[in-house]
Design an enzyme around this catalytic site. Structure first.
Site, PDB file in Angstrom:
ATOM      1  N   ASP A   1       0.864  -1.182   0.000  1.00 40.19           N
ATOM      2  CA  ASP A   1       0.000   0.000   0.000  1.00 40.19           C
ATOM      3  C   ASP A   1       0.896   1.226   0.000  1.00 40.19           C
ATOM      4  O   ASP A   1       1.724   1.391   0.898  1.00 40.19           O
ATOM      5  CB  ASP A   1      -0.905   0.018   1.237  1.00 40.19           C
ATOM      6  CG  ASP A   1      -1.980  -1.048   1.155  1.00 40.19           C
ATOM      7  OD1 ASP A   1      -2.485  -1.289   0.047  1.00 40.19           O
ATOM      8  OD2 ASP A   1      -2.302  -1.645   2.194  1.00 40.19           O
TER       9      ASP A   1
ATOM     10  N   ASP B   1     -14.364  -6.097  -3.529  1.00 40.66           N
ATOM     11  CA  ASP B   1     -14.441  -6.206  -2.075  1.00 40.66           C
ATOM     12  C   ASP B   1     -15.838  -6.736  -1.760  1.00 40.66           C
ATOM     13  O   ASP B   1     -16.836  -6.093  -2.127  1.00 40.66           O
ATOM     14  CB  ASP B   1     -14.238  -4.845  -1.401  1.00 40.66           C
ATOM     15  CG  ASP B   1     -12.815  -4.322  -1.594  1.00 40.66           C
ATOM     16  OD1 ASP B   1     -11.927  -5.142  -1.910  1.00 40.66           O
ATOM     17  OD2 ASP B   1     -12.592  -3.110  -1.436  1.00 40.66           O
TER      18      ASP B   1
END
Lengths: 220, 262
Positions: free
Chosen positions: B11, B130
């Site tokens: 990330d 997701d």
């Protein structure tokens, strides 16, 4: 420094992402140069023919840039050329992906879609096994990103094989002409070693001998 | 036979790795280039980089980061985060990404998937889903798609969305369990089964892994690749540990000159 680095020309047509190929050649000490100019491609000592996208789009781009004939000529003459992924496929006569579109036809046969209960596209690593006559190619694990492949070994080439719902052509070679269905530029240290051997096979007279190293892994 | 992939995820925000990463041999634990190289050295099969920069400057920095990582990395690189248009995708691919992951923008406008697949090929287009478990309406469990980095739930059925997206040209699915992400309870095996049996493209499972014993069941459930962040970032395991564990369980792993040999 750049002047001392041997130039490797990369055929640039269409929207193919070439950053990985450029980076991989740079890491081997070569000086990658992008070109879509037929005369430059004809004159290039060492050439990479990459390719992503569709068979029809790639052939259209090659013909529009007027480079189809010079590519055909240099491969028939056995001049140092590395074709990658769709670059391998356009060497063949045709593809199921784009019916009616003629490939370069320097390699006999047709490209067909994967069949059977397998994931398509084939995205990931797969084992490569070489025929004994391979010199540049070696056994190992290669990274693939393709939905179509050649199912039969063309005459006149040494072949390497992988299996995805049945055996298919991982790569073929004839002297310094090497064509890979997988992506050597994304195949880790094994792919890097393959690129080094191809550059070495491209010939010491071109100033590339200093790049060569011994063949890593299984000799096939 | 395709070899299961082990994929560390970075990330990145404004050119720096967001989560604290502890490797003793790295001078700068926040440098994405150094971390990417370390993961390749450990035997990672691919790398995913999610850019969470919120500003235009941050997005421009992301392109430099992708280019710098590409220069070092000789394994595939997937980049996602904030991709809204084919221009965004083109810039990332030009900078050196091999695949682009799209999520929220594709839910808002599914034709973006077709646009990207048409221009760059399906093998460049990763649909990130997701998925949050929902109250089942029938005998089978169900999941709903969550967007905007998990902040907005939708009524979209995850398996239906996966099938539609593949129809539009998505070449791979990066499947994150919203419920398991960060829990350490292991991958959501039911979710992996439901999605991987719904589509013909590869599925990367993500969310919930905290021990080596979580890995093989996810592959048995149908995942083609396993994404992990925390277990690598906190130094608990190296990629080689994962490969050795899988190989011991009879699962094939990639042969590398630097990583584990099966």
């Amino acid at each position: 420094m750049t002047a001392d680095r041997p130039k490797v020309h990369i055929v640039r047509t269409g929207t193919a992402n070439l950053a990985s190929v450029v980076a991989a050649l740079s890491r081997q000490g070569a000086d990658p140069v992008l070109t879509s100019d037929a005369a430059t491609i004809d004159a290039a000592d060492v050439l990479v023919l990459p390719g992503v996208g569709s068979f029809a789009a790639a052939m259209d781009a090659l013909r529009r840039a007027d480079v189809a004939e010079v590519l055909t000529a240099r491969i028939n003459a056995g001049r140092p050329t590395l074709a990658i992924c769709l670059g391998l496929q356009v060497l063949f006569e045709a593809s199921e992906e784009s019916p009616g579109v003629k490939g370069l036809g320097v390699v006999p046969g047709e490209i067909t879609r994967f069949t059977g209960a397998v994931r398509v596209p084939q995205l990931g690593w797969n084992a490569v096994a070489c025929e004994p006559s391979c010199r540049v190619l070696s056994d190992g694990d290669a990274y693939y990103a393709n939905s179509y492949r050649a199912g039969h070994a063309p005459a006149g080439f040494a072949a390497a094989w992988s299996d995805h719902g049945g055996p298919f052509i991982a790569a073929i070679e004839r002297g310094p002409v090497v064509a890979c269905q997988f992506h050597p530029e994304l195949s880790g240290s094994w792919g890097a070693a393959l690129i080094r051997r191809w550059l070495a096979a491209a010939g010491p007279e071109r100033g590339l001998s200093s790049l060569s190293t011994t063949k890593a892994g299984a000799r096939c | 036979m395709l070899i299961p992939r082990i994929i560390p995820c970075l990330d990145v925000r404004d050119g720096r790795v967001v989560k604290g990463i502890q490797f003793q041999n790295l001078r700068d634990a926040g440098d994405p280039v150094a971390l990417a190289a370390e993961y390749e050295r450990q035997g990672a099969d691919e790398l995913v980089m999610l850019d969470v920069s919120a500003t235009p400057e941050g997005r421009r920095t992301a392109l430099h980061t992708v280019a710098a990582v590409r220069h070092e990395l000789s394994i595939p690189l997937t980049v996602g985060g904030g991709v809204r248009s084919d221009a965004d995708a083109a810039a990332l691919l030009e900078a050196g990404a091999d695949k682009v992951a799209i999520n929220t923008a594709a839910v808002a406008d599914p034709s973006l998937i077709a646009t990207l697949a048409g221009r760059f090929g399906s093998q460049c287009v990763v649909l990130a889903i997701d998925a949050a478990r929902a109250a089942p309406e029938g005998p089978e469990p169900a999941w709903r798609v969550v967007v905007r980095s998990g902040s907005q739930r939708t009524d979209l059925d995850a398996a239906l969305w996966a099938r539609q997206a593949v129809g539009f040209g998505a070449g791979e699915i990066l499947l994150t369990s919203f419920d398991r992400d960060g829990s350490g309870d292991g991958y959501d095996l039911d979710l992996i089964r439901a999605i991987s049996s719904s589509v013909n493209v590869p599925v990367i499972a993500s969310g919930g892994v905290s021990t080596l014993d979580h890995l093989a069941p996810a592959l048995s459930a149908g995942a083609d690749a396993l994404l992990a962040a925390t277990i690598f970032h906190d130094g608990r395991y190296k990629v080689g540990d994962v490969k050795r564990h899988l190989a011991a369980a009879g699962i094939s792993v990639r042969r590398t000159s630097t990583g584990v040999q099966p």
